[in-house]
Structures are given as structure tokens and as C-alpha cells.
Design a protein around this motif. Structure first.
Motif, PDB file in Angstrom:
ATOM      1  N   ASP A   1       0.838  -1.200   0.000  1.00  0.00           N
ATOM      2  CA  ASP A   1       0.000   0.000   0.000  1.00  0.00           C
ATOM      3  C   ASP A   1       0.872   1.249   0.000  1.00  0.00           C
ATOM      4  O   ASP A   1       0.377   2.362   0.103  1.00  0.00           O
ATOM      5  CB  ASP A   1      -0.936   0.016   1.205  1.00  0.00           C
ATOM      6  CG  ASP A   1      -0.199   0.036   2.533  1.00  0.00           C
ATOM      7  OD1 ASP A   1       1.057  -0.070   2.531  1.00  0.00           O
ATOM      8  OD2 ASP A   1      -0.858   0.150   3.582  1.00  0.00           O
ATOM      9  N   ASN A   2       2.215   1.040  -0.095  1.00  0.00           N
ATOM     10  CA  ASN A   2       3.209   2.114  -0.087  1.00  0.00           C
ATOM     11  C   ASN A   2       3.167   2.939   1.194  1.00  0.00           C
ATOM     12  O   ASN A   2       3.638   4.075   1.227  1.00  0.00           O
ATOM     13  CB  ASN A   2       3.060   3.021  -1.316  1.00  0.00           C
ATOM     14  CG  ASN A   2       3.815   2.474  -2.522  1.00  0.00           C
ATOM     15  OD1 ASN A   2       4.998   2.171  -2.424  1.00  0.00           O
ATOM     16  ND2 ASN A   2       3.127   2.315  -3.640  1.00  0.00           N
ATOM     17  N   LYS A   3       2.629   2.355   2.270  1.00  0.00           N
ATOM     18  CA  LYS A   3       2.598   3.031   3.567  1.00  0.00           C
ATOM     19  C   LYS A   3       3.014   2.107   4.708  1.00  0.00           C
ATOM     20  O   LYS A   3       3.928   2.417   5.463  1.00  0.00           O
ATOM     21  CB  LYS A   3       1.192   3.572   3.849  1.00  0.00           C
ATOM     22  CG  LYS A   3       0.767   4.726   2.973  1.00  0.00           C
ATOM     23  CD  LYS A   3      -0.636   5.202   3.360  1.00  0.00           C
ATOM     24  CE  LYS A   3      -1.103   6.344   2.472  1.00  0.00           C
ATOM     25  NZ  LYS A   3      -2.492   6.788   2.824  1.00  0.00           N
ATOM     26  N   ASN A   4       2.318   0.980   4.813  1.00  0.00           N
ATOM     27  CA  ASN A   4       2.469   0.151   5.993  1.00  0.00           C
ATOM     28  C   ASN A   4       2.986  -1.256   5.739  1.00  0.00           C
ATOM     29  O   ASN A   4       3.560  -1.863   6.639  1.00  0.00           O
ATOM     30  CB  ASN A   4       1.125   0.038   6.724  1.00  0.00           C
ATOM     31  CG  ASN A   4       0.599   1.377   7.158  1.00  0.00           C
ATOM     32  OD1 ASN A   4       1.265   2.106   7.885  1.00  0.00           O
ATOM     33  ND2 ASN A   4      -0.605   1.721   6.711  1.00  0.00           N
ATOM     34  N   TYR A   5       2.756  -1.793   4.560  1.00  0.00           N
ATOM     35  CA  TYR A   5       3.141  -3.184   4.355  1.00  0.00           C
ATOM     36  C   TYR A   5       3.762  -3.404   2.975  1.00  0.00           C
ATOM     37  O   TYR A   5       3.501  -2.671   2.019  1.00  0.00           O
ATOM     38  CB  TYR A   5       1.944  -4.124   4.543  1.00  0.00           C
ATOM     39  CG  TYR A   5       0.978  -4.149   3.375  1.00  0.00           C
ATOM     40  CD1 TYR A   5       1.178  -5.004   2.291  1.00  0.00           C
ATOM     41  CD2 TYR A   5      -0.132  -3.309   3.342  1.00  0.00           C
ATOM     42  CE1 TYR A   5       0.314  -5.031   1.213  1.00  0.00           C
ATOM     43  CE2 TYR A   5      -1.024  -3.326   2.272  1.00  0.00           C
ATOM     44  CZ  TYR A   5      -0.793  -4.194   1.205  1.00  0.00           C
ATOM     45  OH  TYR A   5      -1.642  -4.218   0.143  1.00  0.00           O
ATOM     46  N   LEU A   6       4.580  -4.438   2.934  1.00  0.00           N
ATOM     47  CA  LEU A   6       5.187  -4.891   1.685  1.00  0.00           C
ATOM     48  C   LEU A   6       5.280  -6.405   1.780  1.00  0.00           C
ATOM     49  O   LEU A   6       5.846  -6.945   2.732  1.00  0.00           O
ATOM     50  CB  LEU A   6       6.588  -4.297   1.504  1.00  0.00           C
ATOM     51  CG  LEU A   6       7.398  -4.771   0.281  1.00  0.00           C
ATOM     52  CD1 LEU A   6       6.682  -4.418  -1.009  1.00  0.00           C
ATOM     53  CD2 LEU A   6       8.796  -4.166   0.303  1.00  0.00           C
ATOM     54  N   LYS A   7       4.666  -7.098   0.837  1.00  0.00           N
ATOM     55  CA  LYS A   7       4.701  -8.553   0.875  1.00  0.00           C
ATOM     56  C   LYS A   7       4.933  -9.106  -0.525  1.00  0.00           C
ATOM     57  O   LYS A   7       4.710  -8.426  -1.533  1.00  0.00           O
ATOM     58  CB  LYS A   7       3.420  -9.123   1.487  1.00  0.00           C
ATOM     59  CG  LYS A   7       2.144  -8.841   0.719  1.00  0.00           C
ATOM     60  CD  LYS A   7       0.947  -9.424   1.478  1.00  0.00           C
ATOM     61  CE  LYS A   7      -0.354  -9.236   0.703  1.00  0.00           C
ATOM     62  NZ  LYS A   7      -1.499  -9.828   1.444  1.00  0.00           N
ATOM     63  N   ILE A   8       5.394 -10.368  -0.555  1.00  0.00           N
ATOM     64  CA  ILE A   8       5.720 -11.040  -1.812  1.00  0.00           C
ATOM     65  C   ILE A   8       5.037 -12.390  -1.817  1.00  0.00           C
ATOM     66  O   ILE A   8       5.077 -13.130  -0.820  1.00  0.00           O
ATOM     67  CB  ILE A   8       7.241 -11.203  -1.967  1.00  0.00           C
ATOM     68  CG1 ILE A   8       7.951  -9.842  -1.858  1.00  0.00           C
ATOM     69  CG2 ILE A   8       7.576 -11.858  -3.298  1.00  0.00           C
ATOM     70  CD1 ILE A   8       9.464  -9.939  -1.884  1.00  0.00           C
ATOM     71  N   SER A   9       4.418 -12.728  -2.940  1.00  0.00           N
ATOM     72  CA  SER A   9       3.684 -13.982  -3.033  1.00  0.00           C
ATOM     73  C   SER A   9       4.627 -15.179  -3.138  1.00  0.00           C
ATOM     74  O   SER A   9       5.699 -15.105  -3.739  1.00  0.00           O
ATOM     75  CB  SER A   9       2.742 -13.952  -4.236  1.00  0.00           C
ATOM     76  OG  SER A   9       3.445 -13.626  -5.423  1.00  0.00           O
ATOM     77  N   THR A  10       4.208 -16.271  -2.515  1.00  0.00           N
ATOM     78  CA  THR A  10       4.912 -17.547  -2.585  1.00  0.00           C
ATOM     79  C   THR A  10       3.973 -18.577  -3.206  1.00  0.00           C
ATOM     80  O   THR A  10       2.890 -18.236  -3.683  1.00  0.00           O
ATOM     81  CB  THR A  10       5.334 -18.022  -1.189  1.00  0.00           C
ATOM     82  OG1 THR A  10       4.146 -18.291  -0.428  1.00  0.00           O
ATOM     83  CG2 THR A  10       6.162 -16.966  -0.474  1.00  0.00           C
ATOM     84  N   ALA A  11       4.366 -19.835  -3.155  1.00  0.00           N
ATOM     85  CA  ALA A  11       3.535 -20.884  -3.756  1.00  0.00           C
ATOM     86  C   ALA A  11       2.214 -21.069  -3.027  1.00  0.00           C
ATOM     87  O   ALA A  11       1.224 -21.459  -3.628  1.00  0.00           O
ATOM     88  CB  ALA A  11       4.303 -22.203  -3.789  1.00  0.00           C
ATOM     89  N   ASP A  12       2.195 -20.773  -1.719  1.00  0.00           N
ATOM     90  CA  ASP A  12       0.957 -20.999  -0.970  1.00  0.00           C
ATOM     91  C   ASP A  12       0.642 -19.876   0.020  1.00  0.00           C
ATOM     92  O   ASP A  12       0.021 -20.091   1.046  1.00  0.00           O
ATOM     93  CB  ASP A  12       1.022 -22.326  -0.223  1.00  0.00           C
ATOM     94  CG  ASP A  12       2.103 -22.351   0.856  1.00  0.00           C
ATOM     95  OD1 ASP A  12       2.892 -21.384   0.940  1.00  0.00           O
ATOM     96  OD2 ASP A  12       2.161 -23.334   1.614  1.00  0.00           O
ATOM     97  N   GLY A  13       1.100 -18.670  -0.287  1.00  0.00           N
ATOM     98  CA  GLY A  13       0.819 -17.550   0.605  1.00  0.00           C
ATOM     99  C   GLY A  13       1.683 -16.356   0.288  1.00  0.00           C
ATOM    100  O   GLY A  13       2.002 -16.088  -0.884  1.00  0.00           O
TER     101      GLY A  13
END
Length: 389
Positions: free
Chosen positions: A259-271
Motif C-alpha cells: 500500500d506504499n505506507k504500511n506493508y510490503l509482501k511477496i507472493s509464494t507458492a501458498d501464501g
């Protein structure tokens, strides 16, 4: 004999318990820091100098002048903690021998990076081992071992920092036992051997096309050093701290979300892997919120989403199909331009038989069967508001 901080508690505990340390052997000083202009001494040398101990820093462990000086110390026992491989002329010199402290429960994880590999492999337990050095690395007869747990979210750095004190206690226990001749040697069980080879930077690139747990273990097993990494906008992105988010999705592995504010995540095979602490190439190491405050990530909007299609025919049959964005666009075009049939996943549908086609995305829903998706559509009253009606 030792070099890094890991070796300092072992030397310290021997001194505090009244043992005579006749010399400390460590690596040579090296230039480092910005521009390689600062002369850096090993942690063990700094401690030894502070305590007024004799320090030897050989470049070549087989050099005659070093061997002669080492022999002149007349040591009864040599203790090795986190040092390089010794030639026979060195480890076979003392009358009692040379013992080594190893950061695993031998024979598991023989090699240069035992703590890293234990965490990377998701081990729940590791430990320390003392043994007499022999010709082949980490193969000597075992003296003592001590176990310790590995926390589910612990990094290798955190395990290392606990282990060096556990290791120091085991070194003291071992030296006391040798002094009183109160020990029994045990052969290593070769059927239980596993390897822990040195890890290079190229080995640290993250493969997100794996289960979330394996990716999480890989990241914490390389933090803080040598550090797991991926790329963001063609720049190396080091990840120091992360957490797991197990959730079914249809995104390609390795896709960024923020969201360019609070979180940064990267997709994996199951999450997803939620990033908490990171360092982008050319920038400082930061928490994710501070990082996003000064760096805007432009997501690739061309990443293909996956869609669920609900198909209702006059014969009241249902088909739920997983398609990507390009397939979706093709279906819409065929429908709009009056084609008399379409293929959905290899099956032909005649438009004259179709009473309804609706398309939905359920990014946060865990759908396992066609009936679950139909029930979800009904519960959310989506059949009345589909893309086609």
C-alpha cells in the motif's frame, strides 16, 4: 585459536576459571570499511590484547617461523573455536591434542555454516559439540554435546548469539574433563552425516516458488549474514526480517504487493512473505514503514490475475474454471462480437445454450471446490451483478 565474536566467550570463560592461556592465534588484520581504508582487527584479537595475552597472526599456518613460535609456547592443549582448517603439524603438536567447538550436533551439519543450514532446513533443535581434531574436517571423536532449541521465528543471528555462550560453557566443561581425565570418546555415526557447506552471495537469492514456510526459513537462516535477497526494480533487495502469511491465492510467485505506507509482501507458492526489515541496494537498512516512507514502489499492473468463471447453461450445469487475464479478454471479445461459441479450458460452449456467464475474483477467499465457489457467489448475492447478465 579463533577469529570472530563467537570465539570470545570461550576464551573469556577459560581465563575467568584460572586456566593459563599461553597464546592466542587468530587471523591477520584486514583493511575494510568505506574505501577499504580502515584496518580491522578480529574480535578475539581485541579481547586478547585487552587481557595482555600473546597474539600470533600467521598468514600461513605451515610457515616454519610460525610453527617454531607456536611450539615454543609449550601448550598442553589447543582449543579451536571458529577458526580455519589446521594442518596436521599444528593440531598434532600439543601433548594432549587439539579440541574443536562446532556449532551443531555432530555428525549433523559438518562444514563451515552449520548454524545457517540448521535454520534454513527448519530444524527445531541444534546444539554444540566438542571433539578432538583429526585429518578429515569435523570427523574427530566426540567429547561432549549440548542441545538447544531453535525458535520458529529466530534468525541465524539470534541463534548464533545464544549458542556462543552455550558453547563457552561446553568448552569449559570439556577442558575440566580432559584435565581430570574424566571423559569417554565416541565415534561419529557416519549414517547420520549431513553437510553444511559455505554459503556464497549467489546462493542467497530467494526462490519464491516454494511453500511459504521454506521461504521464511531461508530468510531467517541467512539473517543478518550473508542475507537472503531478491530484486526490486532491478536493484538487489536484502530481507532481514519477515513473517509468514499462509493463504490460498492465484498470483504468480514472487509478485510484490504494497500500500506504499504500511506493508510490503511477496507472493509464494501458498501464501505471502510479509517483509519487516530490509535494505535496498544503495540505501540503508530500514524497517518496512520507514522504507516505504522514502521509496514509492510502482507495481507492475501487467501481472496476470486469475479469475473464477461461473457458467450457467439452460441445462442447469455449472462449470467453475481458473483462467488468467488474457484468457478472460479473449472470452469477452468473442461474446461481444457475436461469435456462436467459445472454448473454456478446452470445452466448447454454444452461446445459444448459455443463460449466464459471470466472472469474479476472490483474492482473500479459500475456495477448494466448485460447490464452495457457487455457495460463496450465492451468499454474497453475486449472481445478480456479474460481468455479463
Amino acid at each position: 585459536m579463533g577469529t570472530p565474536e563467537f570465539a570470545v566467550p570461550s576464551l573469556d570463560i577459560l581465563l575467568k576459571n584460572g586456566y593459563e592461556v599461553v597464546g592466542v592465534i587468530t587471523s591477520t588484520d584486514k583493511y575494510g570499511g568505506r574505501g577499504n581504508k580502515k584496518l580491522i582487527e578480529s574480535a578475539i584479537k581485541k579481547y586478547a590484547v585487552k587481557k595482555g595475552l600473546k597474539v600470533l597472526q600467521p598468514k600461513n599456518l605451515k610457515a616454519p617461523e610460525f610453527v617454531a613460535e607456536l611450539r615454543s609456547l609449550n601448550a598442553d592443549l589447543q582449543v579451536v573455536v571458529a577458526f580455519r582448517m589446521l594442518p596436521v603439524i599444528v593440531w598434532d603438536m600439543p601433548t594432549i591434542g587439539t579440541i574443536n567447538l562446532h556449532g551443531s550436533l555432530l555428525p549433523k551439519y559438518r562444514g563451515a555454516a552449520p548454524i545457517n543450514w540448521a535454520v534454513i532446513n527448519g530444524e527445531k533443535e541444534t546444539g554444540v559439540t566438542t571433539f578432538f581434531i583429526r585429518h578429515e574436517i569435523d570427523t574427530g571423536d566426540l567429547l561432549f554435546q549440548e542441545k538447544m532449541p531453535i525458535g520458529a521465528d529466530e534468525t541465524v543471528g539470534e541463534v548464533h548469539d545464544r549458542m556462543m555462550y552455550l558453547g563457552a560453557d561446553l568448552v569449559l566443561k570439556t577442558v575440566k574433563a580432559i584435565e581430570s581425565n574424566n571423559y569417554q570418546l565416541r565415534k561419529q555415526d557416519e549414517s547420520l552425516v549431513s553437510k553444511a557447506p559455505k554459503i556464497y552471495t549467489a546462493d542467497c537469492e530467494i526462490n519464491f516458488n516454494q511453500p511459504t514456510q521454506k521461504v521464511h526459513d531461508f530468510i531467517r537462516g541467512l539473517s543478518p549474514y550473508p542475507t537472503a535477497w531478491t530484486t526490486l526494480n532491478e536493484l538487489k533487495l536484502k530481507i532481514f526480517k519477515a513473517s509468514r502469511e499462509i493463504s490460498k491465492h492465484t498470483y504468480a510467485a514472487g509478485q510484490f504487493f504494497t500500500d506504499n505506507k504500511n506493508y510490503l509482501k511477496i507472493s509464494t507458492a501458498d501464501g505471502f512473505i510479509q517483509i519487516h526489515n530490509l535494505q535496498l541496494q544503495g540505501r540503508k537498512r530500514l524497517g518496512v514503514k520507514d522504507f516505504l516512507n522514502g521509496y514509492k514502489i510502482v507495481l507492475d499492473m501487467n501481472e496476470k490475475k486469475r479469475y473464477n468463471i461461473f457458467v450457467s447453461t439452460k441445462m442447469n450445469t455449472f462449470n467453475i474454471l481458473d483462467i488468467d487475464e488474457s484468457e478472460l479478454e479473449k472470452i469477452i471479445a468473442l461474446y461481444k462480437y457475436g461469435k456462436d461459441n467459445i472454448f473454456l479450458k478446452g470445452k466448447k460452449y454454444w452461446f445459444s445454450d448459455l443463460s449466464e456467464i459471470q466472472i469474479y475474483t476472490f483474492e482473500n477467499e479459500k475456495i477448494k471446490t466448485e460447490q464452495e465457489l457457487i455457495s460463496l457467489c450465492k451468499s454474497k448475492k453475486l449472481f445478480k451483478s456479474g460481468m455479463f447478465g
